[in-house]
Scaffold this active site. Structure first.
Site, PDB file in Angstrom:
ATOM      1  N   TYR A 194       2.044  -6.642  -5.863  1.00 22.20           N
ATOM      2  CA  TYR A 194       3.378  -6.309  -5.261  1.00 22.20           C
ATOM      3  C   TYR A 194       4.579  -7.052  -5.954  1.00 22.20           C
ATOM      4  O   TYR A 194       5.411  -6.400  -6.218  1.00 22.20           O
ATOM      5  CB  TYR A 194       3.370  -6.758  -3.816  1.00 22.20           C
ATOM      6  CG  TYR A 194       4.544  -6.630  -3.136  1.00 22.20           C
ATOM      7  CD1 TYR A 194       4.892  -5.484  -2.188  1.00 22.20           C
ATOM      8  CD2 TYR A 194       5.611  -7.466  -3.033  1.00 22.20           C
ATOM      9  CE1 TYR A 194       5.663  -5.260  -1.581  1.00 22.20           C
ATOM     10  CE2 TYR A 194       6.744  -7.244  -2.312  1.00 22.20           C
ATOM     11  CZ  TYR A 194       6.821  -6.270  -1.365  1.00 22.20           C
ATOM     12  OH  TYR A 194       7.983  -5.809  -0.870  1.00 22.20           O
ATOM     13  N   HIS A 250      -8.296   0.002   3.403  1.00 20.30           N
ATOM     14  CA  HIS A 250      -7.882  -1.419   3.633  1.00 20.30           C
ATOM     15  C   HIS A 250      -9.358  -2.138   3.477  1.00 20.30           C
ATOM     16  O   HIS A 250      -9.363  -3.310   3.410  1.00 20.30           O
ATOM     17  CB  HIS A 250      -7.281  -1.856   4.679  1.00 20.30           C
ATOM     18  CG  HIS A 250      -5.876  -1.659   4.802  1.00 20.30           C
ATOM     19  ND1 HIS A 250      -4.923  -1.714   3.752  1.00 20.30           N
ATOM     20  CD2 HIS A 250      -4.988  -0.913   5.638  1.00 20.30           C
ATOM     21  CE1 HIS A 250      -3.891  -1.151   4.054  1.00 20.30           C
ATOM     22  NE2 HIS A 250      -3.839  -0.758   5.259  1.00 20.30           N
ATOM     23  N   SER A 262      15.561   3.508  -0.535  1.00 13.39           N
ATOM     24  CA  SER A 262      14.850   4.983  -0.248  1.00 13.39           C
ATOM     25  C   SER A 262      14.120   5.014   0.568  1.00 13.39           C
ATOM     26  O   SER A 262      14.083   6.242   1.271  1.00 13.39           O
ATOM     27  CB  SER A 262      14.783   5.670  -1.808  1.00 13.39           C
ATOM     28  OG  SER A 262      15.975   5.653  -2.612  1.00 13.39           O
ATOM     29  N   GLY A 318      10.987  -6.077   2.460  1.00 17.60           N
ATOM     30  CA  GLY A 318      10.369  -5.680   1.139  1.00 17.60           C
ATOM     31  C   GLY A 318      11.068  -6.648  -0.005  1.00 17.60           C
ATOM     32  O   GLY A 318      11.397  -6.386  -1.018  1.00 17.60           O
ATOM     33  N   TRP A 350       3.980   1.709  -0.521  1.00 17.38           N
ATOM     34  CA  TRP A 350       4.789   1.906  -1.901  1.00 17.38           C
ATOM     35  C   TRP A 350       3.885   2.475  -3.087  1.00 17.38           C
ATOM     36  O   TRP A 350       4.380   3.235  -3.674  1.00 17.38           O
ATOM     37  CB  TRP A 350       5.171   0.429  -2.006  1.00 17.38           C
ATOM     38  CG  TRP A 350       6.480   0.409  -3.362  1.00 17.38           C
ATOM     39  CD1 TRP A 350       7.102   1.176  -3.798  1.00 17.38           C
ATOM     40  CD2 TRP A 350       6.947  -0.953  -3.672  1.00 17.38           C
ATOM     41  NE1 TRP A 350       7.981   0.686  -4.584  1.00 17.38           N
ATOM     42  CE2 TRP A 350       7.947  -0.613  -4.683  1.00 17.38           C
ATOM     43  CE3 TRP A 350       6.537  -2.196  -3.844  1.00 17.38           C
ATOM     44  CZ2 TRP A 350       8.549  -1.413  -5.575  1.00 17.38           C
ATOM     45  CZ3 TRP A 350       7.380  -3.334  -4.423  1.00 17.38           C
ATOM     46  CH2 TRP A 350       8.439  -2.801  -5.221  1.00 17.38           C
ATOM     47  N   THR A 365       0.670  -1.371  -0.032  1.00 18.46           N
ATOM     48  CA  THR A 365       0.092  -0.050  -0.028  1.00 18.46           C
ATOM     49  C   THR A 365       0.798   1.107  -0.134  1.00 18.46           C
ATOM     50  O   THR A 365       0.821   2.037  -0.923  1.00 18.46           O
ATOM     51  CB  THR A 365      -0.895   0.049   1.407  1.00 18.46           C
ATOM     52  OG1 THR A 365      -1.178  -1.344   1.581  1.00 18.46           O
ATOM     53  CG2 THR A 365      -2.143   0.849   1.052  1.00 18.46           C
TER      54      THR A 365
HETATM   55  S1  PPS Z   1       0.058  -1.064   5.442  1.00 15.63           S
HETATM   56  O1  PPS Z   1       0.560  -0.890   6.898  1.00 15.63           O
HETATM   57  O2  PPS Z   1      -0.999  -2.161   5.230  1.00 15.63           O
HETATM   58  O3  PPS Z   1      -0.038   0.140   4.802  1.00 15.63           O
HETATM   59  O4  PPS Z   1       1.375  -1.757   4.620  1.00 15.63           O
HETATM   60  P1  PPS Z   1       1.976  -1.959   3.247  1.00 15.63           P
HETATM   61  O5  PPS Z   1       2.637  -0.554   2.876  1.00 15.63           O
HETATM   62  O6  PPS Z   1       0.622  -2.287   2.411  1.00 15.63           O
HETATM   63  O7  PPS Z   1       2.807  -2.950   3.127  1.00 15.63           O
HETATM   64  C1  PPS Z   1       4.125  -2.813   3.918  1.00 15.63           C
HETATM   65  C2  PPS Z   1       5.367  -3.823   3.164  1.00 15.63           C
HETATM   66  O8  PPS Z   1       5.606  -3.441   2.058  1.00 15.63           O
HETATM   67  C3  PPS Z   1       6.968  -3.291   1.977  1.00 15.63           C
HETATM   68  N1  PPS Z   1       7.429  -2.077   1.335  1.00 15.63           N
HETATM   69  C4  PPS Z   1       8.075  -2.140   0.069  1.00 15.63           C
HETATM   70  N2  PPS Z   1       8.554  -3.286  -0.420  1.00 15.63           N
HETATM   71  C5  PPS Z   1       9.408  -3.099  -1.599  1.00 15.63           C
HETATM   72  N3  PPS Z   1       9.707  -1.915  -2.125  1.00 15.63           N
HETATM   73  C6  PPS Z   1       9.246  -0.691  -1.261  1.00 15.63           C
HETATM   74  N4  PPS Z   1       9.603   0.587  -1.921  1.00 15.63           N
HETATM   75  C7  PPS Z   1       8.540  -0.936  -0.386  1.00 15.63           C
HETATM   76  N5  PPS Z   1       7.825  -0.015   0.608  1.00 15.63           N
HETATM   77  C8  PPS Z   1       7.427  -0.774   1.519  1.00 15.63           C
HETATM   78  C9  PPS Z   1       7.353  -3.250   3.326  1.00 15.63           C
HETATM   79  O9  PPS Z   1       8.709  -3.706   3.603  1.00 15.63           O
HETATM   80  C10 PPS Z   1       6.405  -4.265   3.968  1.00 15.63           C
HETATM   81  O10 PPS Z   1       6.766  -5.457   3.538  1.00 15.63           O
HETATM   82  P2  PPS Z   1       7.503  -6.497   4.477  1.00 15.63           P
HETATM   83  O11 PPS Z   1       7.531  -7.775   3.754  1.00 15.63           O
HETATM   84  O12 PPS Z   1       6.990  -6.584   6.109  1.00 15.63           O
HETATM   85  O13 PPS Z   1       9.000  -6.027   4.327  1.00 15.63           O
END
Ligand code: PPS
Length: 346
Positions: free
Chosen positions: A236, A153, A275, A303, A82, A80
């Site tokens: 994702y 959500h 970043s 991530g 991202w 989300t």
């Molecule tokens: S929330 O709280 O529901 O809004 O969380 P959400 O943003 O949907 O999900 C968080 C996960 O997305 C990963 N994330 C990223 N992954 C790759 N690249 C980028 N730039 C990125 N930004 C956020 C974040 O690390 C969480 O995943 P996990 O597996 O816990 O690392």
């Protein structure tokens, strides 16, 4: 028929874990929600939400929706943040300075935020945007000038009524359920007061007993609308595989020019995991620093795709695989093939 809301009383293994290990003063219980009195189509259950949802449901359902709103909709932990940052930057002509200086939660607020737990604002700060957002996220969004950017959500069937007539642009993002579950476990343990183990959380997830569940109904509610002209469905995993091509899809969807090669490089760099992890406007460090018990706990955690393999026990993997297979078998063949390819282990 009006939406029916019922208290979760316990009595199943999952509900007992939920009430024992996932309640506290500011979130004393949970409800199941039946849109128009109906259970969710796929699971036959009501949607689970913290008990405060009942207080916000009427104003949320009746909220004014504007045709120039841009929404990002997802099951929690699906990418989300991202996607929000990508959508906001593209919509705002790559204004990285503003993106870095204004907190994402204020420029792209989460509409259900006030449902999640009781807000404790600091006296004297009542007129600040952060306080107004924390106190009543629906009102905060209602008072924003257009164009608004809104995170949700909640499943499609629970969105504000006017979504149907105003048709705002909705970018949906979804993630394979095992990574979603593990990421959600860490999120709930760090930020939302969950006290159980990963295995307990897997039980909650598979039994549709965490907020915004059932996972399948939430996902399929948006999937059903993926061909609507105001909806863009992303995963994702495709963002991980080829971010520039996803940027292209989003630009087209938002009627924005594709950035030059140089600008595209700058955007993808701004959106890279490293970043975003270092960017205090999007990394939620201000919330995490109040809650963490060890220095290696972050909202931007791993991530990665398939990181569940590093953490899930073989027993929980088996429970998940059986659950995925059972649910995939209920889908039409085209959807099943798409989901199988998407969830596939590499
Ligand atoms: S929330 O709280 O529901 O809004 O969380 P959400 O943003 O949907 O999900 C968080 C996960 O997305 C990963 N994330 C990223 N992954 C790759 N690249 C980028 N730039 C990125 N930004 C956020 C974040 O690390 C969480 O995943 P996990 O597996 O816990 O690392």
């Amino acid at each position: 028929m009006a939406t029916r809301i019922e208290a979760v009383e316990g009595g199943t293994e999952a509900e007992d874990i939920l009430l024992k290990d996932f309640t506290y003063d500011d979130r004393p219980g949970y409800v199941r929600i039946y849109p128009q009195g109906n259970a969710a189509k796929f699971s036959g259950k009501g949607y689970l939400m913290p008990i405060r949802y009942g207080e916000f449901a009427p104003s949320f359902r009746e909220m004014e929706v504007r045709s120039d709103d841009v929404w990002v909709a997802s099951y929690p932990k699906s990418g989300t943040t991202w996607s929000q940052e990508m959508v906001w930057c593209i919509s705002n002509d790559l204004d990285f300075d503003r993106a870095k200086s204004v907190m994402l939660r204020l420029r792209f607020p989460f509409v259900e935020n006030s449902c999640m737990s009781k807000f404790h604002g600091k006296p004297g700060e009542e007129n600040t945007p952060s306080y107004k957002y924390g106190f009543n996220s629906v009102k905060y969004i209602s008072d924003l000038p257009s164009p608004r950017f809104i995170k949700t959500h909640i499943s499609w069937d629970l969105l504000p009524e006017q979504v149907k007539s105003k048709k705002p642009k909705i970018v949906c993002v979804a993630r394979n359920p095992k990574d979603t579950c593990v990421s959600y476990f860490h999120h709930c343990s760090l930020l939302e007061g969950f006290r159980g183990s990963l295995s307990d959380f897997v039980t909650l997830f598979l039994e549709d007993t965490v907020a915004f569940s059932p996972y399948w109904d939430n996902l399929l509610s948006y999937w059903e609308h993926k061909d609507d002209s105001n909806v863009l469905f992303l995963t994702y995993e495709e963002m991980k595989k080829d971010l520039p091509s996803v940027v292209g899809k989003v630009c087209k969807f938002l009627d924005k020019k594709m950035p030059s090669d140089e600008d595209l490089k700058a955007l993808c760099n701004h959106l890279s995991f490293d970043s975003m992890k270092a960017n205090d406007a999007v990394n939620y460090e201000c919330l995490v620093e109040k809650k963490r018990s060890s220095t290696d706990q972050h909202f931007m955690r791993k991530g990665k795709v398939n990181a569940w393999k590093e953490e899930m026990s073989p027993e929980d993997v088996k429970r998940f695989d059986d659950w995925i297979e059972k649910n995939l078998n209920k889908l039409d063949s085209e959807t099943k093939v798409f989901f199988q390819n998407w969830f596939i282990d590499d």
